[in-house]
Design an enzyme around this catalytic site. Structure first.
Site, short mmCIF file in Angstrom:
data_model
loop_
_atom_site.label_atom_id
_atom_site.label_comp_id
_atom_site.label_asym_id
_atom_site.label_seq_id
_atom_site.Cartn_x
_atom_site.Cartn_y
_atom_site.Cartn_z
N GLY A 1 0.82 -1.21 0.00
CA GLY A 1 0.00 0.00 0.00
C GLY A 1 0.85 1.26 0.00
O GLY A 1 0.43 2.30 -0.51
N GLU B 1 2.23 -8.16 -1.78
CA GLU B 1 0.93 -8.72 -1.37
C GLU B 1 0.78 -10.19 -1.74
O GLU B 1 0.19 -10.98 -1.00
CB GLU B 1 -0.22 -7.93 -2.01
CG GLU B 1 -0.50 -6.59 -1.37
CD GLU B 1 0.41 -5.48 -1.86
OE1 GLU B 1 1.41 -5.76 -2.56
OE2 GLU B 1 0.13 -4.32 -1.53
#
Ligand code: NAI
Length: 719
Positions: free
Chosen positions: A100, A123
């Site tokens: 992020g 991720e």
């Protein structure tokens, strides 16, 4: 939180504040929303810089918030607001921009990175995809092939590579925030239209279909059943083929599927397990992790066979000076060549010079005299090891830590041959030792907390996942392997082939089927151990039925194939055949199939059809059952320790969490019921008898794995 300051008159400086890595917690997201709004609406502000406190831009989502109810502003609209504003926003990337964090930077109009920064979208390693626009913005910025590479592997890149790929606009050696503020001033008032990645078309190579087909094939091959890499390819495909809003919708859908999948839970469990392992108190009750580790500047390795060479390389690569001792002249000469070759290749891969002059060789144990720590890796022979420990204790300076790389012998018995048994621990590496991540640190009943702490810290320094375990035959990993191997052999007797068993295990996701793995590690090793234990060959007590040992079912299949000189890859024949000794490609061997048929026929065994499900249940549940026994006996601190051992040392697929996590996913009651079923069918196989801890956990309502330690503690205190 995010701090807002006006600097140089017209630049709004937004600093993310959430130690240690400025993760995007609900409070940080709220802080960003508020400060961005303030910057965009303040007429004095002409441009914005986003940075992170303490030299770290942002480590990404706050993994602690996963699984809980969503609170605070969501990431996607937050990044959208930043990007769609009319004032230029510059990301000042120091330290790290992961997940992020990088997606936030991609929402900025410019990116300036410090030369030491690392960037990436990891991720996928947690069973997810970058779902804050990462899969849609990155391909628009750097093209489909490069974006696919980063997103499907989760690998990190250096600032230099990020510049080459076009992820960042500038790399600096100076104060990144100052450089970014100056840059922000220089672009104040300019249009940001061309710098909004979401409005850019995705560069689309002409052979798009072939490109994605190739990418899909590649991830399917390497993912071993993991679904996240596949979803990553699908999301990037959406970026290349759909307008941005629809692409974002696809990204959201794919993420929702991944989020609710058991795989993401397993991978996140692994993430925490890797960090939690090793919190193990010694049998004396003392905790090693409260103890100070001793510095290890000089080590000695005794025995330069397969393991000793790898351990020497791993130590030298950590910067520890090593005295490598080998008594066989030919072995010593070969080891010198092999070690320097491995060091050179390692250095080439890392783009650094090999560590100079760190390894010295000797054929005399006396050379270990000055070492702070010794790792013994001679043959797996108790008498030989006892002798080596006796000599080491006499030769080494007082206080030297004496470690053994034994695969399963009694560490305490070795300790009893030394002057300072509290300074003896096991350091059980895995082959190849300079590559494999796992280190079992075996604590004997007399090992001091300081000795254990020293071995654990050295392992960590060497880049290993160090797991402290108790001293019992085979410790944790190899002890659990025994029932697993035994079941596989029984399955062959009952009608399976090595190919069928391996295929079932590999389809499940194991890095390598059991028989292929046995061929690789060499069948002779176990055979020798069994012969020494009097289980096979001339030492078997007369009158012992061939397929029974002390009232337990025994399969002599592996012994028989060893008697025929089939030791696996090294002899070109084992459970499979190979083109030549040492070759790696396993091929089906018709000889072995007729051998199995003959074996069964001679013993009146009727082959039956065995399906994959039975292979998985019998092999894995027997292994898991032993895992519960290990927990019950306190040989491992918790299920996370066992799972880390299996994921990092035995090729258990990460996306299945580890054997104990898998048991929880299947349901403890189911595992118990199947074990009962198989034990009834095979009452002469004690490994299939459900262990009492498993029964107790089921009786306690099958608590989630995170609660097992507590339940075990409670059960123990009730004794
Ligand atoms: P290896 O047979 O390849 O090497 C043993 C070496 O020790 C030989 O070079 C031998 O000449 C040398 N040696 C014997 N006596 C010696 C002495 N008194 N002083 C100095 N050197 C001496 O054996 P490998 O596979 O490296 O195994 C070594 C130890 O590591 C064993 O205890 C084994 O159980 C353990 N281990 C092996 C693993 C594997 O995959 N091979 C994995 C983990 C542990």
């Amino acid at each position: 939180m995010a701090l807002y300051r006006r600097v140089s008159g017209s630049v709004a400086l937004i600093t993310l504040q959430n130690p240690p890595v400025n993760a995007l917690s609900a409070a940080v997201r709220q802080g960003i929303v508020d400060t961005v709004q303030r910057a965009l609406s303040d007429p004095e502000v002409k441009s914005v810089v986003v940075c992170g406190q303490n030299g770290k831009f942002c480590g990404g989502a706050d993994i602690k918030e996963f699984g809980g109810p969503m609170s605070g502003p969501p990431l996607v609209p937050m990044i959208h607001t930043l990007e769609s504003g009319h004032k230029p926003v510059v990301a000042a990337i120091e330290g790290i921009a992961f997940g992020g964090g990088l997606e936030l930077a991609l929402g900025c109009h410019y990116r300036i990175a410090h030369s030491k920064a690392r960037l990436g979208l990891p991720e996928v390693t947690l069973g997810l995809l970058p779902a804050a626009g990462g899969t849609q913005r990155l391909p628009r910025l750097i093209g489909v092939p490069a974006a696919l590479d980063l997103i499907t592997t989760g690998r990190h890149v250096t600032a230099t590579e990020a510049l080459k790929l076009g992820i960042v606009d500038q790399v600096t050696d100076h104060n990144t925030v100052e450089v970014a503020v100056k840059f922000a001033q220089s672009v104040a008032g300019q249009s940001v239209e061309a710098h909004r990645l979401s409005t850019r078309p995705c560069p689309s190579p002409p052979d798009l279909d072939a490109l994605f087909e190739g990418a899909m094939q590649k991830v399917r091959q390497s993912a071993r059943g993991a679904i996240a890499p596949v979803a990553c390819v699908q999301a990037v495909r959406a970026a290349a083929t759909l307008p941005y809003p629809q692409g974002m919708e696809r990204e959201r859908e794919l993420m929702a599927t991944l989020f609710s999948s058991g795989q993401a839970r397993a991978l996140q469990y692994c993430f925490f397990a890797q960090r939690a392992v090793g919190k193990w108190s010694l049998p004396s009750g003392a905790r090693w992790d409260m103890s100070e580790a001793r510095p290890v500047r000089k080590a000695a390795v005794i025995g330069l066979g397969t393991m000793g060479r790898g351990i020497t390389v791993a130590l030298a690569q950590t910067g520890v000076s090593v005295v490598a001792v080998e008594t066989q002249e030919r072995q010593l000469a070969e080891a010198k060549q092999a070690v320097s070759g491995m060091l050179e290749r390692g250095a080439q891969r890392r783009g650094a010079a090999p560590p100079p002059g760190l390894v010295h060789y000797s054929s005399n144990l006396q050379a270990a005299a000055e070492a702070d720590l010794v790792i013994e890796a001679v043959f797996e022979d108790m008498a030989l090891k006892e002798n080596v420990f006796q000599q080491l204790s006499a030769v080494c300076k007082p206080g030297t830590l004496l470690c053994t790389n034994t695969s399963g012998l009694d560490v305490d018995r070795l300790a009893s041959h030394t002057r300072n048994p509290q300074l003896v621990v096991g350091m059980h590496f895995f082959a190849p030792a300079h590559v494999m991540k796992l280190l079992e640190v075996v604590c004997g009943p007399r090992s001091s907390p300081e000795a254990v702490a020293t071995a654990m810290h050295l392992g960590k320094k060497m880049g290993k996942v160090s797991v402290a375990v108790g001293n019992c035959p085979g410790f944790v990993g190899n002890r659990m392997l025994k029932p697993y191997l035994e079941q596989a052999s029984f399955l062959l007797e009952e009608g399976a082939t090595p190919e069928l068993v391996d295929q079932a295990l590999e389809e499940f996701g194991m890095a390598m089927g059991l028989f292929r793995m046995s061929d690789l590690s060499g069948l002779d090793v176990g055979w020798r151990v069994r012969k020494e234990a009097g289980q096979t060959g001339p030492n078997v007590p007369p009158g012992q039925p061939e397929r029974m040992r002390q009232g337990r079912r025994y399969s002599p299949l592996a012994d028989f194939i060893c008697e025929r000189g089939r030791f696996g890859q090294k002899t070109g024949r084992g459970w499979y055949q190979y083109d030549k000794p040492g070759a790696r490609v396993a091929r089906s061997d018709p000889w072995l199939h007729s051998f199995l048929e003959e074996y069964r026929a001679q013993r009146g065994l009727v082959a039956r059809r065995i399906d994959h499900q039975e292979v998985l249940e019998r092999c894995f549940y027997a292994l898991i059952n032993e895992g519960f026994r290990i927990l019950d006996e306190g040989v491992a601190a918790g299920p996370e320790d066992i799972d880390a051992i299996y994921v990092f040392g035995y090729g258990w697929p990460r996306h299945r969490g580890g054997p104990m996590f898998y048991a929880g996913m299947v349901g403890l009651a189911v595992v118990l019921e199947r074990l009962e079923h198989y034990h009834q069918a095979h009452p002469d196989v004690p490994y299939l008898e459900p262990c009492s801890l498993l029964r107790k956990l089921v009786a306690a309502g099958s608590p989630p794995i995170q609660k097992w330690r507590e339940v075990i503690k409670r059960l123990r205190s009730q004794l």
